[in-house]
Design a protein around this motif. Structure first.
Motif, mmCIF file in Angstrom:
data_model
loop_
_atom_site.group_PDB
_atom_site.id
_atom_site.type_symbol
_atom_site.label_atom_id
_atom_site.label_comp_id
_atom_site.label_asym_id
_atom_site.label_seq_id
_atom_site.Cartn_x
_atom_site.Cartn_y
_atom_site.Cartn_z
ATOM 1 N N UNK A 1 24.434 1.753 29.846
ATOM 2 C CA UNK A 1 23.555 1.231 28.794
ATOM 3 C C UNK A 1 24.019 1.725 27.408
ATOM 4 N N UNK A 2 24.253 0.814 26.441
ATOM 5 C CA UNK A 2 24.774 1.229 25.132
ATOM 6 C C UNK A 2 23.913 2.270 24.414
ATOM 7 N N UNK A 3 22.582 2.130 24.516
ATOM 8 C CA UNK A 3 21.731 3.099 23.802
ATOM 9 C C UNK A 3 21.871 4.493 24.436
ATOM 10 N N UNK A 4 21.855 4.509 25.779
ATOM 11 C CA UNK A 4 22.018 5.798 26.471
ATOM 12 C C UNK A 4 23.410 6.371 26.191
ATOM 13 N N UNK A 5 24.408 5.490 26.131
ATOM 14 C CA UNK A 5 25.784 5.950 25.870
ATOM 15 C C UNK A 5 25.872 6.574 24.474
ATOM 16 N N UNK A 6 25.150 5.984 23.523
ATOM 17 C CA UNK A 6 25.184 6.502 22.148
ATOM 18 C C UNK A 6 24.508 7.867 22.081
ATOM 19 N N UNK A 7 23.350 7.982 22.750
ATOM 20 C CA UNK A 7 22.653 9.278 22.746
ATOM 21 C C UNK A 7 23.529 10.358 23.392
ATOM 22 N N UNK A 8 24.202 9.969 24.461
ATOM 23 C CA UNK A 8 25.084 10.922 25.140
ATOM 24 C C UNK A 8 26.242 11.327 24.225
ATOM 25 N N UNK A 9 26.811 10.337 23.511
ATOM 26 C CA UNK A 9 27.949 10.614 22.617
ATOM 27 C C UNK A 9 27.542 11.624 21.542
ATOM 28 N N UNK A 10 26.359 11.416 20.970
ATOM 29 C CA UNK A 10 25.915 12.333 19.908
ATOM 30 C C UNK A 10 25.707 13.736 20.479
#
Ligand code: MRU
Length: 339
Positions: free
Chosen positions: A111-120
């Motif tokens: 999921x892109x939103x989860x991926x972004x939170x993980x990246x941060x």
């Protein structure tokens, strides 16, 4: 001591513009990947561990911006941006390491939103880890510095080159923290003067005695027995040698000639055992860094200039490598140096 050289701030990357020091202390905010790449290429942010953190934050930034675009393009956009950041400077392996660590986690998250939170959060933990790693390097390296010694260093392997604390300068800071009196000689580091501008600035701010010399004075001070040891950082440690700022090899040769210990301080993320010295792409920078000085022409038009940013020092000239897991010594049969 500097709290942070590079940080995450409201979905953007904040950093200290190192091109302006010591005249001005200014912060820069990078809101998109092209601005971050420009900051890396102009050396607003520089030094191998800081580039690792910049690479990690860069992927987080790419994710945040891709999330605002077409969702079906999220992963391809982040992959493309990651590749662009990765290749902004070729020699310091930490940049690719930081990008790859976050990028692989992003690609494994559906999921892109989860991926972004993980990246941060991964990028934030890479930045925190960097400071702890430097402090561990410092505590392993400090016993190598006798009380009252004079240490020569080249370029800037300090807090400015990392998230904080520093590698080579971290060893010096740790020794000072233990109560030792250490004097530092910083070579100015032509052509961009990281030693004169940055090392001298950050150690002077900390009250650590620092004297700056021109690069070509180092051999003479060694001959006069005024240098007790040399400590430098690294941009990439291959199975047969160490890449660091141009001029490092010259100090290593002189130190060996004068039987002065030559130490390299670097984290595991700087090791690249799969490469040999001859395989590594060494960044060549633009002519005017050498052909101009302080706005004036120093080389006649039509005369070519070579401007390699780094050189390679064979391991045979290195007394020990100081890492966060201890010292690596000759004959360098160590897992981190074996493909
Ligand atoms: O061109 P720069 O300023 O990025 O070069 C930096 C160096 O060569 C440092 O010595 C190296 O990255 C180690 S920093 C801990």
């Amino acid at each position: 001591m500097l709290k942070r050289t590079i940080w995450w701030e409201d979905g953007r990357i904040g950093l200290i513009d190192q091109t302006l020091l010591p005249e001005r202390y200014e912060q820069v905010v990078c809101s998109d990947v092209p601005r971050l790449i420009r900051a890396i290429q102009r050396l607003e942010v520089r030094g191998a561990p800081a580039l690792g953190v910049a690479g990690a934050y860069g992927v987080a930034l790419a994710c945040c911006n891709a999330l605002e675009g077409q969702v079906d393009l999220f992963y391809s956009t982040v992959l493309r941006d990651g590749a662009l950041i990765r290749s902004a400077r070729p020699t310091a392996v930490n940049l690719a390491w930081g990008v790859d660590r976050v990028l692989s986690a992003v690609m494994e998250t559906a999921d892109p939103k989860a991926a972004t939170e993980l990246a941060v959060s991964l990028a934030e933990s890479i930045a925190d880890e960097d400071e702890m790693t430097c402090r561990r390097i410092g505590s392993y390296g400090a016993p190598l510095l006798p009380d009252g010694c004079t240490v020569l260093t080249h370029c800037n392997a300090g807090a400015l080159a990392c998230a904080s604390w520093g590698t080579a300068l971290g060893v010096i800071r740790s020794a000072v923290l233990e109560g030792k009196h250490i004097r530092v000689i910083s070579c100015e580091t032509r052509p961009l003067l990281q030693g004169a501008r940055l090392t001298a600035w950050e150690l002077h701010e900390d009250g650590i005695p620092i004297t700056t010399i021109i690069d070509s004075e180092a051999a003479y001070l060694m001959q006069k027995r005024e240098i007790d040891c040399v400590i430098v950082g690294a941009d990439r440690i291959c199975c047969d040698g160490v890449f660091n700022k141009i001029g490092t090899y010259m100090h290593a040769v002189c130190a060996a000639h004068h039987q002065i210990p030559f130490y390299v301080a670097a984290p595991k993320s700087t090791f690249d055992p799969y490469s040999r010295m001859a395989d590594v792409v060494v960044e060549e920078r633009e002519r005017d860094e050498v052909a101009m000085f302080s706005g004036r022409k120093t080389v006649p038009d039509g005369v070519p200039v070579r401007n390699y940013a780094f050189d390679a020092t064979p391991l045979s000239l290195v007394t020990a490598i100081i890492t966060e897991e201890g010292l690596i010594r000759p004959p360098y049969h160590h897992p981190w140096l074996m493909p």
